[in-house]
Design a protein around this motif. Structure first.
Motif, PDB file in Angstrom:
ATOM      1  N   VAL A  46       0.893  -1.072   0.289  1.00  0.00           N
ATOM      2  CA  VAL A  46      -0.218   0.028  -0.204  1.00  0.00           C
ATOM      3  C   VAL A  46       1.021   1.364   0.155  1.00  0.00           C
ATOM      4  O   VAL A  46       1.618   1.495   0.618  1.00  0.00           O
ATOM      5  CB  VAL A  46      -0.744  -0.094   1.322  1.00  0.00           C
ATOM      6  N   LEU A  47       0.608   2.467  -1.277  1.00  0.00           N
ATOM      7  CA  LEU A  47       1.521   3.055  -1.298  1.00  0.00           C
ATOM      8  C   LEU A  47       1.026   4.503  -0.106  1.00  0.00           C
ATOM      9  O   LEU A  47      -0.176   4.713  -0.532  1.00  0.00           O
ATOM     10  CB  LEU A  47       1.819   3.531  -2.321  1.00  0.00           C
ATOM     11  N   GLY A  48       1.971   5.319   0.203  1.00  0.00           N
ATOM     12  CA  GLY A  48       1.217   6.705   0.534  1.00  0.00           C
ATOM     13  C   GLY A  48       1.986   7.303   0.894  1.00  0.00           C
ATOM     14  O   GLY A  48       3.574   6.763   1.169  1.00  0.00           O
ATOM     15  N   GLU A 108      -1.737   7.827  -5.742  1.00  0.00           N
ATOM     16  CA  GLU A 108      -0.759   7.639  -4.764  1.00  0.00           C
ATOM     17  C   GLU A 108      -1.529   8.396  -3.643  1.00  0.00           C
ATOM     18  O   GLU A 108      -1.892   7.800  -2.655  1.00  0.00           O
ATOM     19  CB  GLU A 108       0.295   8.072  -4.843  1.00  0.00           C
ATOM     20  N   ALA A 109      -2.499   9.925  -4.026  1.00  0.00           N
ATOM     21  CA  ALA A 109      -2.861  10.416  -2.525  1.00  0.00           C
ATOM     22  C   ALA A 109      -4.678   9.783  -2.744  1.00  0.00           C
ATOM     23  O   ALA A 109      -4.541   9.607  -1.381  1.00  0.00           O
ATOM     24  CB  ALA A 109      -2.954  11.457  -2.914  1.00  0.00           C
ATOM     25  N   ALA A 110      -5.217   9.182  -3.742  1.00  0.00           N
ATOM     26  CA  ALA A 110      -5.845   8.971  -3.328  1.00  0.00           C
ATOM     27  C   ALA A 110      -5.976   8.349  -2.111  1.00  0.00           C
ATOM     28  O   ALA A 110      -6.524   7.277  -1.577  1.00  0.00           O
ATOM     29  CB  ALA A 110      -6.782   8.354  -3.889  1.00  0.00           C
ATOM     30  N   LEU A 140      -4.811  -0.617  -2.739  1.00  0.00           N
ATOM     31  CA  LEU A 140      -3.657  -0.850  -3.388  1.00  0.00           C
ATOM     32  C   LEU A 140      -3.569   0.426  -4.598  1.00  0.00           C
ATOM     33  O   LEU A 140      -5.221   0.853  -5.447  1.00  0.00           O
ATOM     34  CB  LEU A 140      -3.799  -2.176  -3.902  1.00  0.00           C
ATOM     35  N   ARG A 141      -2.743   0.827  -4.881  1.00  0.00           N
ATOM     36  CA  ARG A 141      -2.300   1.479  -6.018  1.00  0.00           C
ATOM     37  C   ARG A 141      -2.111   0.571  -7.057  1.00  0.00           C
ATOM     38  O   ARG A 141      -1.158   0.012  -7.754  1.00  0.00           O
ATOM     39  CB  ARG A 141      -0.899   2.243  -5.895  1.00  0.00           C
TER      40      ARG A 141
END
Length: 317
Positions: free
Chosen positions: A44-46, A144-146, A158-159
């Motif tokens: 999970v990208l953040g 990514e922001a979402a 997940l992106r």
């Protein structure tokens, strides 16, 4: 939404977060989830502590990581628009998407069955609401922001483009295409085929359509802030479709879906379709690198009446 840009895979280091994956079919349908050994864990990208850095220092930002939509999601504020090359504008409901699920959302979510996949989850209000109810749900989005906002608020996301491999393919009980996301990729027939492969046989698709009009169009658009110039500067150009309920039903019945119900609430329109699951020959999307644009470019009215209405169409500029 969908662009021609590729989604760069996440780096090989950093914390991993398991995505909820529907358990293999066992003759009964239900909300229970369990890990699936043959599916990889997904990052999970953040942007916060504990997340992998989505953009290494000194690198060129990936698509949908530094654009007007991402900025709006991070701040939770608009105004933001879809713009066609001819200057045609459609206002986007950033504040509503970044808020909590409202009564119309909750009514729609009450119809979901089992494990839910929210395609183009955006800032995550629906995934977060399902999580708060103890319902198994995963959001996917190329922004990514979402994804970061969804995770920060307690949802799992997940992106990922819907046209890339998705955890639990063929085992999801419900797929959501809300806030105009039936427009992802600009090809409703292709999207419907892809969603059929994500769902279990007999699974449920709930899609939101343009309220009150029988529109059926595919256009090239970009997301722009209110300050964008007349040249249409803003985010990347991508294909997008706008469908009213009659148009979606035409596409769906041609593709073999079984219409189940349709309804309107507070100026928004929805269609529920049942998956026949007979698209076994459609395999090209399983390895595609084509990414959809950031979620939730809704093509719905901001009006809140219970009657069908054409909604706020588009203001020329």
């Amino acid at each position: 939404m969908s662009t021609a840009h590729e989604v760069t895979p996440p780096p090989a280091t950093g914390p991993l977060v398991s995505a909820p994956v529907p358990a293999a079919a066992s003759g009964t349908r239900g909300p229970a989830l369990s890990p699936v050994p043959d599916l990889p864990q997904d990052r999970v990208l953040g942007n916060g502590p504990g997340y992998a850095s989505p953009v290494p220092v000194g690198s060129v930002p990936r698509p949908w990581s530094a654009d007007p939509y991402s900025d709006a999601v991070r701040t939770g504020r608009g105004p933001l628009f879809l713009r066609r090359p001819d200057g045609w504008l459609l206002p986007l409901e950033v504040e509503r998407w970044c808020g909590r699920a409202d009564a119309v959302d909750r009514e729609m979510l009450g119809l979901c069955e089992g494990a839910v996949l929210d395609v183009g989850c955006g800032p995550g209000r629906l995934v977060v609401e399902l999580a708060a109810l103890g319902r198994p749900a995963l959001g996917i989005d190329v922004s990514e922001a979402a994804v970061a906002r969804t995770v920060r608020l307690g949802g799992q996301a997940l992106r990922r483009s819907v046209f890339q491999p998705v955890p639990g393919e063929g085992r999801w009980d419900t797929v959501l295409l809300i806030d105009g996301n039936i427009g992802i990729g600009g090809d409703p027939a292709a999207l419907l085929r892809r969603v059929s492969r994500l769902l279990s046989a007999g699974g449920l698709l709930i899609a939101e359509t343009v309220a009150g009009v029988d529109v059926d169009e595919c256009v090239s658009v970009r997301i722009v802030p209110a300050t964008a110039g007349v040249d249409g500067s803003g985010g990347p150009v991508f294909p997008w479709a706008r469908l009213g309920t009659p148009a979606l039903l035409r596409h769906a019945t041609r593709a073999g879906w079984l219409p189940e119900s349709q309804w309107t609430a507070e100026g928004r329109s929805f269609v529920a379709l049942r998956n026949r699951g007979d698209f076994s020959d459609f395999s090209d999307f399983s390895t595609s690198n084509t990414a959809e644009p950031a979620n939730s470019t809704a093509v719905i009215s901001s009006q809140r009446d219970r009657n069908l209405s054409p909604g706020r169409r588009v203001a020329d500029r």
